[in-house]
Write a protein that holds these residues in place. Sequence first.
Motif, PDB file in Angstrom:
ATOM      1  N   GLU A  74       0.496  -0.746  -5.359  1.00  0.00           N
ATOM      2  CA  GLU A  74      -0.837  -0.185  -5.627  1.00  0.00           C
ATOM      3  C   GLU A  74      -1.926  -1.004  -4.945  1.00  0.00           C
ATOM      4  O   GLU A  74      -2.911  -0.456  -4.459  1.00  0.00           O
ATOM      5  CB  GLU A  74      -1.101  -0.103  -7.128  1.00  0.00           C
ATOM      6  CG  GLU A  74      -0.380   1.043  -7.802  1.00  0.00           C
ATOM      7  CD  GLU A  74      -0.714   1.183  -9.274  1.00  0.00           C
ATOM      8  OE1 GLU A  74      -1.462   0.335  -9.829  1.00  0.00           O
ATOM      9  OE2 GLU A  74      -0.232   2.151  -9.891  1.00  0.00           O
ATOM     10  N   ALA A  75      -1.748  -2.305  -4.878  1.00  0.00           N
ATOM     11  CA  ALA A  75      -2.753  -3.174  -4.256  1.00  0.00           C
ATOM     12  C   ALA A  75      -2.886  -2.924  -2.754  1.00  0.00           C
ATOM     13  O   ALA A  75      -3.898  -3.287  -2.162  1.00  0.00           O
ATOM     14  CB  ALA A  75      -2.409  -4.640  -4.513  1.00  0.00           C
ATOM     15  N   THR A  76      -1.888  -2.286  -2.142  1.00  0.00           N
ATOM     16  CA  THR A  76      -1.961  -1.977  -0.711  1.00  0.00           C
ATOM     17  C   THR A  76      -2.721  -0.690  -0.441  1.00  0.00           C
ATOM     18  O   THR A  76      -2.822  -0.271   0.711  1.00  0.00           O
ATOM     19  CB  THR A  76      -0.558  -1.849  -0.090  1.00  0.00           C
ATOM     20  OG1 THR A  76       0.069  -0.652  -0.577  1.00  0.00           O
ATOM     21  CG2 THR A  76       0.302  -3.068  -0.361  1.00  0.00           C
ATOM     22  N   GLN A  77      -3.227  -0.060  -1.481  1.00  0.00           N
ATOM     23  CA  GLN A  77      -3.961   1.203  -1.362  1.00  0.00           C
ATOM     24  C   GLN A  77      -3.069   2.357  -0.887  1.00  0.00           C
ATOM     25  O   GLN A  77      -3.566   3.335  -0.329  1.00  0.00           O
ATOM     26  CB  GLN A  77      -5.183   1.044  -0.449  1.00  0.00           C
ATOM     27  CG  GLN A  77      -6.151  -0.047  -0.880  1.00  0.00           C
ATOM     28  CD  GLN A  77      -6.692   0.188  -2.283  1.00  0.00           C
ATOM     29  OE1 GLN A  77      -7.140   1.275  -2.609  1.00  0.00           O
ATOM     30  NE2 GLN A  77      -6.655  -0.842  -3.117  1.00  0.00           N
ATOM     31  N   VAL A  80      -3.855   6.197  -1.661  1.00  0.00           N
ATOM     32  CA  VAL A  80      -4.672   7.038  -0.778  1.00  0.00           C
ATOM     33  C   VAL A  80      -3.752   7.817   0.159  1.00  0.00           C
ATOM     34  O   VAL A  80      -3.908   9.030   0.341  1.00  0.00           O
ATOM     35  CB  VAL A  80      -5.683   6.183   0.017  1.00  0.00           C
ATOM     36  CG1 VAL A  80      -6.398   7.015   1.066  1.00  0.00           C
ATOM     37  CG2 VAL A  80      -6.674   5.516  -0.926  1.00  0.00           C
ATOM     38  N   GLU A  81      -2.781   7.133   0.733  1.00  0.00           N
ATOM     39  CA  GLU A  81      -1.806   7.782   1.614  1.00  0.00           C
ATOM     40  C   GLU A  81      -1.038   8.870   0.872  1.00  0.00           C
ATOM     41  O   GLU A  81      -0.831   9.976   1.390  1.00  0.00           O
ATOM     42  CB  GLU A  81      -0.843   6.726   2.146  1.00  0.00           C
ATOM     43  CG  GLU A  81       0.282   7.267   2.997  1.00  0.00           C
ATOM     44  CD  GLU A  81       1.298   6.187   3.362  1.00  0.00           C
ATOM     45  OE1 GLU A  81       2.485   6.543   3.484  1.00  0.00           O
ATOM     46  OE2 GLU A  81       0.922   5.009   3.512  1.00  0.00           O
TER      47      GLU A  81
END
Length: 173
Positions: A74-77, A80-81
């Motif tokens: 989740e911290a890698t975003q 959104v992808e």
Amino acid sequence: MTSTPYAPVTDAELRVLRTQLGRPARGAVGIAARCACGNPTVVATSPRLGDGTPFPTFYYLTHPAATAAMSALEATQVMVEYNDLLAEDDAVAAAYRRAHESFLADRAPYGDVPEIEGVSSGGMPTRVKCLHALAAHSLAAGPGVNPIGDLALERGDWSPRVCVCVDPGAATT
């Protein structure tokens, strides 16, 4: 998909869950998925907790390594992808809607809670909100049911096939 209710949670499983969570498990109705060593990985939770609170997250990820892997992801975003994927790929969006329906069907035998009628977890069926919940659903339902949960498990740095429990001797099976 679960076709019959889970076996009641044992005292030994509740002890493992307490250690995993750092607090007592609330509303546990069964163990929905296990680590390779037998320890709980996902707990099935009553849709209404003992204090009366509605609780839509039927599948709750408990394994510390799995939880950490989803937090890191989740911290890698990546969400959104995954949300973009839902918006752009009709087949994935349809599978995600089916996952939502599967989730609701799995939870239904454990009680009708009007406040959460039609609500699953993780953002289903239209968005990606919580990889922990989606991975938990994938682990409980098996591969191919929740496409976003499956993607998160494939991308994360944890596997249910490899035990990384602090105390594998605490296995409950």
